[in-house]
Motif scaffolding. Sequence first.
Motif, PDB file in Angstrom:
ATOM      1  N   ARG A 123       0.837  -1.205   0.000  1.00  0.00           N
ATOM      2  CA  ARG A 123       0.000   0.000   0.000  1.00  0.00           C
ATOM      3  C   ARG A 123       0.868   1.251   0.000  1.00  0.00           C
ATOM      4  O   ARG A 123       1.996   1.226   0.483  1.00  0.00           O
ATOM      5  CB  ARG A 123      -0.951  -0.002   1.186  1.00  0.00           C
ATOM      6  N   PRO A 124       0.339   2.360  -0.526  1.00  0.00           N
ATOM      7  CA  PRO A 124       1.108   3.597  -0.580  1.00  0.00           C
ATOM      8  C   PRO A 124       1.412   4.151   0.814  1.00  0.00           C
ATOM      9  O   PRO A 124       0.557   4.128   1.707  1.00  0.00           O
ATOM     10  CB  PRO A 124       0.205   4.564  -1.350  1.00  0.00           C
ATOM     11  N   PHE A 125       2.614   4.649   0.972  1.00  0.00           N
ATOM     12  CA  PHE A 125       3.003   5.250   2.237  1.00  0.00           C
ATOM     13  C   PHE A 125       2.160   6.484   2.532  1.00  0.00           C
ATOM     14  O   PHE A 125       1.859   6.776   3.688  1.00  0.00           O
ATOM     15  CB  PHE A 125       4.492   5.606   2.209  1.00  0.00           C
ATOM     16  N   ALA A 126       1.744   7.179   1.492  1.00  0.00           N
ATOM     17  CA  ALA A 126       0.890   8.363   1.667  1.00  0.00           C
ATOM     18  C   ALA A 126      -0.403   8.000   2.399  1.00  0.00           C
ATOM     19  O   ALA A 126      -0.919   8.793   3.193  1.00  0.00           O
ATOM     20  CB  ALA A 126       0.586   9.006   0.329  1.00  0.00           C
ATOM     21  N   TYR A 128      -0.718   5.651   4.672  1.00  0.00           N
ATOM     22  CA  TYR A 128      -0.338   5.513   6.085  1.00  0.00           C
ATOM     23  C   TYR A 128      -0.249   6.887   6.749  1.00  0.00           C
ATOM     24  O   TYR A 128      -0.765   7.088   7.846  1.00  0.00           O
ATOM     25  CB  TYR A 128       0.997   4.784   6.206  1.00  0.00           C
ATOM     26  N   LEU A 129       0.397   7.835   6.062  1.00  0.00           N
ATOM     27  CA  LEU A 129       0.520   9.174   6.632  1.00  0.00           C
ATOM     28  C   LEU A 129      -0.847   9.805   6.853  1.00  0.00           C
ATOM     29  O   LEU A 129      -1.096  10.419   7.884  1.00  0.00           O
ATOM     30  CB  LEU A 129       1.377  10.055   5.710  1.00  0.00           C
ATOM     31  N   ALA A 130      -1.729   9.647   5.888  1.00  0.00           N
ATOM     32  CA  ALA A 130      -3.078  10.218   5.998  1.00  0.00           C
ATOM     33  C   ALA A 130      -3.842   9.570   7.164  1.00  0.00           C
ATOM     34  O   ALA A 130      -4.512  10.280   7.928  1.00  0.00           O
ATOM     35  CB  ALA A 130      -3.844  10.042   4.699  1.00  0.00           C
ATOM     36  N   GLU A 131      -3.750   8.268   7.305  1.00  0.00           N
ATOM     37  CA  GLU A 131      -4.454   7.563   8.375  1.00  0.00           C
ATOM     38  C   GLU A 131      -3.955   7.957   9.765  1.00  0.00           C
ATOM     39  O   GLU A 131      -4.739   8.021  10.713  1.00  0.00           O
ATOM     40  CB  GLU A 131      -4.316   6.045   8.205  1.00  0.00           C
ATOM     41  N   THR A 132      -2.663   8.189   9.882  1.00  0.00           N
ATOM     42  CA  THR A 132      -2.091   8.492  11.191  1.00  0.00           C
ATOM     43  C   THR A 132      -2.011   9.983  11.472  1.00  0.00           C
ATOM     44  O   THR A 132      -1.691  10.373  12.598  1.00  0.00           O
ATOM     45  CB  THR A 132      -0.681   7.887  11.319  1.00  0.00           C
ATOM     46  N   GLY A 133      -2.274  10.789  10.459  1.00  0.00           N
ATOM     47  CA  GLY A 133      -2.175  12.238  10.638  1.00  0.00           C
ATOM     48  C   GLY A 133      -0.740  12.734  10.709  1.00  0.00           C
ATOM     49  O   GLY A 133      -0.492  13.842  11.158  1.00  0.00           O
ATOM     50  N   SER A 134       0.193  11.910  10.245  1.00  0.00           N
ATOM     51  CA  SER A 134       1.599  12.299  10.258  1.00  0.00           C
ATOM     52  C   SER A 134       1.876  13.277   9.125  1.00  0.00           C
ATOM     53  O   SER A 134       1.337  13.140   8.030  1.00  0.00           O
ATOM     54  CB  SER A 134       2.488  11.070  10.092  1.00  0.00           C
ATOM     55  N   PRO A 135       2.745  14.245   9.364  1.00  0.00           N
ATOM     56  CA  PRO A 135       3.028  15.261   8.332  1.00  0.00           C
ATOM     57  C   PRO A 135       3.824  14.703   7.158  1.00  0.00           C
ATOM     58  O   PRO A 135       3.624  15.104   6.032  1.00  0.00           O
ATOM     59  CB  PRO A 135       3.799  16.334   9.075  1.00  0.00           C
ATOM     60  N   SER A 136       4.791  13.848   7.405  1.00  0.00           N
ATOM     61  CA  SER A 136       5.587  13.289   6.313  1.00  0.00           C
ATOM     62  C   SER A 136       6.364  12.144   6.847  1.00  0.00           C
ATOM     63  O   SER A 136       7.190  11.544   6.483  1.00  0.00           O
ATOM     64  CB  SER A 136       6.485  14.324   5.684  1.00  0.00           C
TER      65      SER A 136
END
Length: 136
Positions: A123-126, A128-136
Amino acid sequence: VALVGEERFDQIERLSIELYRTAADYALERGIIIADTKFEFGLDADGRVVVGDEVLTPDSSRFWPVDEYAPGGSPPSYDKQYVRNWLETLDWDKTPPGPEIPAGVVEGTRSRYVEAYEKLTGRPFADYLAETGSPS
């Protein structure tokens, strides 16, 4: 064996091999060789063996692309070897403080970690970032 006794040693050896084989088989199906890794074990309050640190990450393992591996060679890696290779180009005696890592080396390392994540999870790392609310 001298530190933990033969029975505990045998248990940890068995667990280590089982963890490695399971992860290595999973990764191999996704195009990554887990060349090596480390495990750190401890005991919980009830005396049960527990994993005591990160496992099977690019910081604790060496990940190689299957399609670029050749025996005796030095394949590109998805792990911290990229940073180590850069450090070896410096005239630094390896005593603190360490050198500041340039943005290009940081980005090169990050891109390798992201590629490993995407290969291993499918799955795209983007996402994961969106799901966790991480900036980058």
